[in-house]
Design a protein around this motif. Structure first.
Motif, PDB file in Angstrom:
ATOM      1  N   SER A 186      14.095  62.137   3.943  1.00  0.00           N
ATOM      2  CA  SER A 186      13.466  63.382   4.361  1.00  0.00           C
ATOM      3  C   SER A 186      13.560  63.509   5.871  1.00  0.00           C
ATOM      4  N   VAL A 187      13.279  64.711   6.359  1.00  0.00           N
ATOM      5  CA  VAL A 187      13.281  64.934   7.806  1.00  0.00           C
ATOM      6  C   VAL A 187      12.288  63.998   8.480  1.00  0.00           C
ATOM      7  N   LEU A 188      11.089  63.866   7.903  1.00  0.00           N
ATOM      8  CA  LEU A 188      10.065  63.008   8.510  1.00  0.00           C
ATOM      9  C   LEU A 188      10.532  61.564   8.591  1.00  0.00           C
ATOM     10  N   ASP A 189      11.097  61.043   7.507  1.00  0.00           N
ATOM     11  CA  ASP A 189      11.542  59.650   7.516  1.00  0.00           C
ATOM     12  C   ASP A 189      12.776  59.446   8.386  1.00  0.00           C
ATOM     13  N   THR A 190      13.610  60.486   8.510  1.00  0.00           N
ATOM     14  CA  THR A 190      14.761  60.407   9.412  1.00  0.00           C
ATOM     15  C   THR A 190      14.305  60.212  10.854  1.00  0.00           C
ATOM     16  N   VAL A 191      13.318  61.004  11.275  1.00  0.00           N
ATOM     17  CA  VAL A 191      12.832  60.927  12.649  1.00  0.00           C
ATOM     18  C   VAL A 191      11.985  59.671  12.866  1.00  0.00           C
ATOM     19  N   ALA A 192      11.362  59.173  11.793  1.00  0.00           N
ATOM     20  CA  ALA A 192      10.567  57.942  11.906  1.00  0.00           C
ATOM     21  C   ALA A 192      11.437  56.692  11.922  1.00  0.00           C
ATOM     22  N   TYR A 193      12.683  56.799  11.484  1.00  0.00           N
ATOM     23  CA  TYR A 193      13.535  55.626  11.317  1.00  0.00           C
ATOM     24  C   TYR A 193      13.711  54.799  12.597  1.00  0.00           C
ATOM     25  N   PRO A 194      13.961  55.412  13.766  1.00  0.00           N
ATOM     26  CA  PRO A 194      14.111  54.587  14.974  1.00  0.00           C
ATOM     27  C   PRO A 194      12.887  53.727  15.275  1.00  0.00           C
ATOM     28  N   ALA A 195      11.687  54.270  15.049  1.00  0.00           N
ATOM     29  CA  ALA A 195      10.474  53.489  15.282  1.00  0.00           C
ATOM     30  C   ALA A 195      10.347  52.364  14.250  1.00  0.00           C
ATOM     31  N   ARG A 196      10.718  52.634  13.016  1.00  0.00           N
ATOM     32  CA  ARG A 196      10.672  51.587  11.972  1.00  0.00           C
ATOM     33  C   ARG A 196      11.619  50.445  12.335  1.00  0.00           C
ATOM     34  N   ARG A 197      12.773  50.756  12.906  1.00  0.00           N
ATOM     35  CA  ARG A 197      13.712  49.704  13.313  1.00  0.00           C
ATOM     36  C   ARG A 197      13.134  48.846  14.438  1.00  0.00           C
TER      37      ARG A 197
END
Length: 360
Positions: free
Chosen positions: A97-108
């Protein structure tokens, strides 16, 4: 003393056997924004892809924060470079999703999922993307996909941001919102940025330094004001904004001023030392914003264009065609006489084979 965020040392980049970027020398300091300004096909995207690690260096060297990441014999993987890149083709993951796409760098970076998603939601709201949070890329328009790609790049804590024509398909108000958010992020983190664009207004507005690129070669590098006011060639002048070239006599008066004679009439103008050293009959560059309506110089209106905050008039003068700017909406019919004045000139270098006709 801190190492520069980016150094390109006689760097060349190729597509197959064809060299696209030729022996480029560039340095970007921490916290600095460099705009790469050039027409389509000039090598801007190719250079960014080499900096990011998606293309190898054919010659020379690329360094990030003092670390060599690319030579003809070394290629550090993109994921091992502290860069964030916004692509022209969006490059979004279809299953997120858009939200998880934008959250991905922080998750990494090891941030917990809840916090990463909360931070991503806040960023999406600032970029007017909050209502898209639950959508997948296939449910987005091209412009929406591009804005999500921008948000994902801004969410990464990078030492260097690479923007490849990031606002090319955005509406005017969304373009301004992105530029504001991108520059705020860049200033807050102290990161550097390289911003590729073919929009002169955008480059001059956001950059600390502007690099003019033509056919993969560096034509001029300098602060925005210098690149605009003191272009190294007619090509550079017209890349950075409207410009006319007049044939006139120039006589230096000292203290940074000179007398320019057009059709027997004289105007007092500001000049630089470079111009003062070349007095006599000259080809002189004139920007519309260096002119005013009303004054000692003669002209006849050939055409007029209302631009919103101002109107540009193309005049036929004894020195050649000149674009003169007047505030507001002013209707002046073709063939009417219009006097004008000149505040500044610049000694222009005419490239072989290039026309000296003004460009509005």
């Amino acid at each position: 003393m801190a190492e520069p965020a980016l150094q390109c040392i006689r760097a060349s980049v190729a597509h197959g056997s064809r060299i696209v970027v030729h022996e480029l020398e560039l340095t970007v300091a921490d916290g600095e924004v460099l705009a790469l300004l050039g027409p389509s096909g000039s090598g801007k995207s190719t250079l960014l892809q080499a900096i990011a690690g998606f293309l190898p260096a054919a010659a020379g060297e690329i360094r990030l924060a003092g670390r060599t990441v690319a030579t003809p014999h070394l290629q550090v993987a993109p994921e091992d470079r502290a860069v964030a890149m916004v692509f022209q083709n969006h490059a979004l993951w279809p299953h997120l999703s858009v939200l998880d796409t934008v959250a991905y760098p922080a998750r990494r970076r090891g941030i917990r999922r809840r916090q990463a998603r909360a931070d991503a939601a806040e960023l999406l709201e600032r970029l007017s993307l909050g209502e898209l949070a639950d959508r997948r890329p296939a449910e987005l328009s091209g412009g929406e996909q591009q804005r999500v790609g921008l948000a994902r790049a801004l969410a990464r804590e990078a030492g260097l941001y690479l923007f490849d024509e990031p606002t090319a398909h955005l509406d005017t108000h969304l373009r301004a919102a992105f530029q504001s958010e991108a520059m705020a992020r860049q200033r807050a983190t102290g990161a550097a940025a390289v911003y590729a664009t073919h929009d002169a207004g955008e480059a001059l507005a956001i950059a600390d330094q502007v690099a003019l690129i033509d056919a993969g070669r560096l034509v001029q590098l300098g602060p925005p004001g210098q690149v605009y006011a003191e272009p190294v060639s007619l090509w550079a002048a017209r890349l950075t904004g409207p410009a006319s070239v007049i044939s006139a006599q120039l006589v230096a008066l000292g203290n940074g001023t000179a007398k320019v004679t057009v059709g027997g009439a004289e105007a007092k103008v500001a000049i630089s030392r470079q111009v003062e050293e070349h007095e006599g009959d000259r080809q002189l560059l004139v920007r519309p914003d260096w002119t005013t309506v009303g004054g000692p110089l003669p002209g006849v209106v050939l055409a007029s264009w209302f631009r919103g905050p101002h109107t540009d008039h193309l005049l036929d003068t004894p020195a050649g065609e000149v674009l003169v700017r007047e505030p507001g909406l002013e209707s002046r019919p073709a063939g009417s006489r219009l006097s004008w004045d000149l505040r500044r000139v610049w000694q222009v270098q005419l490239s072989p084979g290039r026309s000296s006709r003004q460009d509005g």
